[in-house]
Design a protein around this motif. Structure first.
Motif, short mmCIF file in Angstrom:
data_model
loop_
_atom_site.label_atom_id
_atom_site.label_comp_id
_atom_site.label_asym_id
_atom_site.label_seq_id
_atom_site.Cartn_x
_atom_site.Cartn_y
_atom_site.Cartn_z
N SER A 147 0.83 -1.21 0.00
CA SER A 147 0.00 0.00 0.00
C SER A 147 0.87 1.26 0.00
N ILE A 148 1.92 1.26 0.81
CA ILE A 148 2.82 2.42 0.86
C ILE A 148 3.53 2.61 -0.48
N VAL A 149 3.98 1.51 -1.08
CA VAL A 149 4.64 1.58 -2.39
C VAL A 149 3.67 2.13 -3.42
N SER A 150 2.45 1.63 -3.41
CA SER A 150 1.44 2.07 -4.37
C SER A 150 1.14 3.56 -4.19
N SER A 151 1.01 4.01 -2.95
CA SER A 151 0.74 5.43 -2.68
C SER A 151 1.90 6.30 -3.13
N ALA A 152 3.12 5.86 -2.87
CA ALA A 152 4.30 6.65 -3.25
C ALA A 152 4.41 6.76 -4.76
N GLU A 153 3.99 5.72 -5.49
CA GLU A 153 4.04 5.76 -6.95
C GLU A 153 2.91 6.60 -7.53
N ALA A 154 1.77 6.66 -6.82
CA ALA A 154 0.58 7.30 -7.37
C ALA A 154 0.52 8.81 -7.12
N VAL A 155 1.14 9.27 -6.04
CA VAL A 155 1.02 10.69 -5.70
C VAL A 155 2.39 11.32 -5.59
N SER A 156 2.40 12.64 -5.67
CA SER A 156 3.63 13.37 -5.44
C SER A 156 3.98 13.24 -3.96
N LEU A 179 9.34 4.26 6.06
CA LEU A 179 9.14 3.68 4.73
C LEU A 179 8.62 4.73 3.75
N GLU A 180 7.67 5.54 4.18
CA GLU A 180 7.14 6.59 3.30
C GLU A 180 8.23 7.56 2.89
N ARG A 181 9.09 7.96 3.84
CA ARG A 181 10.17 8.89 3.52
C ARG A 181 11.16 8.26 2.54
N LEU A 182 11.46 6.99 2.73
CA LEU A 182 12.37 6.30 1.81
C LEU A 182 11.75 6.14 0.43
N LEU A 183 10.50 5.71 0.39
CA LEU A 183 9.88 5.37 -0.89
C LEU A 183 9.52 6.59 -1.71
N CYS A 184 9.48 7.74 -1.11
CA CYS A 184 9.27 8.97 -1.90
C CYS A 184 10.52 9.30 -2.72
N ARG A 185 11.60 8.59 -2.47
CA ARG A 185 12.85 8.81 -3.20
C ARG A 185 12.88 8.02 -4.49
N GLU A 203 6.04 2.94 9.41
CA GLU A 203 5.43 3.44 8.17
C GLU A 203 6.01 4.78 7.74
N SER A 204 6.27 5.64 8.70
CA SER A 204 6.79 6.97 8.37
C SER A 204 8.17 6.87 7.71
N ASP A 213 10.10 16.54 -0.40
CA ASP A 213 11.25 15.64 -0.34
C ASP A 213 11.79 15.33 -1.73
N VAL A 214 10.93 15.24 -2.72
CA VAL A 214 11.35 14.90 -4.07
C VAL A 214 11.94 16.11 -4.77
N ASN A 215 11.58 17.28 -4.33
CA ASN A 215 11.97 18.51 -5.03
C ASN A 215 13.32 19.05 -4.59
N GLY A 216 14.26 18.17 -4.36
CA GLY A 216 15.63 18.61 -4.15
C GLY A 216 16.10 18.70 -2.72
N SER A 217 15.26 18.51 -1.73
CA SER A 217 15.75 18.62 -0.37
C SER A 217 16.27 17.28 0.12
N GLU A 218 17.14 17.36 1.11
CA GLU A 218 17.71 16.15 1.69
C GLU A 218 16.84 15.68 2.84
N ILE A 219 16.94 14.39 3.15
CA ILE A 219 16.23 13.83 4.28
C ILE A 219 17.25 13.22 5.23
N GLU A 220 17.14 13.54 6.50
CA GLU A 220 18.00 12.93 7.51
C GLU A 220 17.31 11.68 8.01
N LEU A 221 18.05 10.59 8.11
CA LEU A 221 17.52 9.32 8.57
C LEU A 221 18.45 8.78 9.64
#
Length: 191
Positions: free
Chosen positions: A77-86, A184-190, A181-182, A90-98
């Protein structure tokens, strides 16, 4: 007698040190190389090691482990959501700390993330039936290479209390076990 005892102690010490070295290479530990696994996915075979250079979300599941099936459905579900929506800024050039047990990472916009969902059932037919019942995508139907014992993989990844999901960093090291989940969502938006 004294020489015999010294030889026995030396041999025992050597044997213990060799077995400890073998165990350290073969089992998962945060910050260490992920255990070697051969995977079959849609008529192709590849080694987990071949994924170096990418973040890898590695999820193990089985028809006999209901917790792993629920986790697999959530991941799909998370993968599907990340593929379906912007995924937002995070995708627009900013870095994410993990932050992980293996250390802190900075994920850059160009970082790649692969999701591998590996089924450990001995029957491919059973896997397909469960995937259909649970409405899982075909990407959830990777398997261990024929001849690979699921028990050996479970031992190598220290899955004594059920199947788990792992995040492996681009260097091939185990970074996270059972990400929330949070994360995973941050990772999969990459992707």
């Amino acid at each position: 007698m004294k020489k015999t005892m010294i030889v026995i102690v030396a041999f025992a010490t050597l044997l213990l040190s060799l077995s400890a070295a073998v165990d350290e290479r073969r089992v998962a530990a945060f910050g260490k190389q992920a255990p070697a696994v051969m995977i079959e996915q849609q008529d192709r075979e590849f080694a987990l090691e071949s994924m170096k250079g990418k973040w890898v979300v590695l999820a193990f599941w089985s028809s006999t482990d209901p917790v792993s099936r629920v986790a697999q459905s959530k991941l799909a579900s998370i993968v599907s959501s990340a593929e379906a929506v912007s995924c937002g800024s995070d995708v627009n050039g900013s870095e994410i700390e993990l932050s992980t047990p293996a250390g802190s990472y900075t994920l850059l916009p160009r970082d790649k993330v692969e999701v591998l969902s590996v089924n450990l059932d001995s029957s491919e037919r059973m896997m397909q039936e469960i995937a259909d019942i649970d409405n899982l995508p075909e990407s959830s139907c990777s398997r261990l290479k024929s001849g690979t014992a699921a028990s050996a993989v479970c031992d190598a990844f220290r899955m004594d209390n059920g199947l788990r999901t792992f995040v492996i960093d681009p260097a091939g090291r185990l970074a996270i076990a059972d990400p929330d989940e949070s994360t995973l969502e941050r990772l999969l938006c990459r992707r």
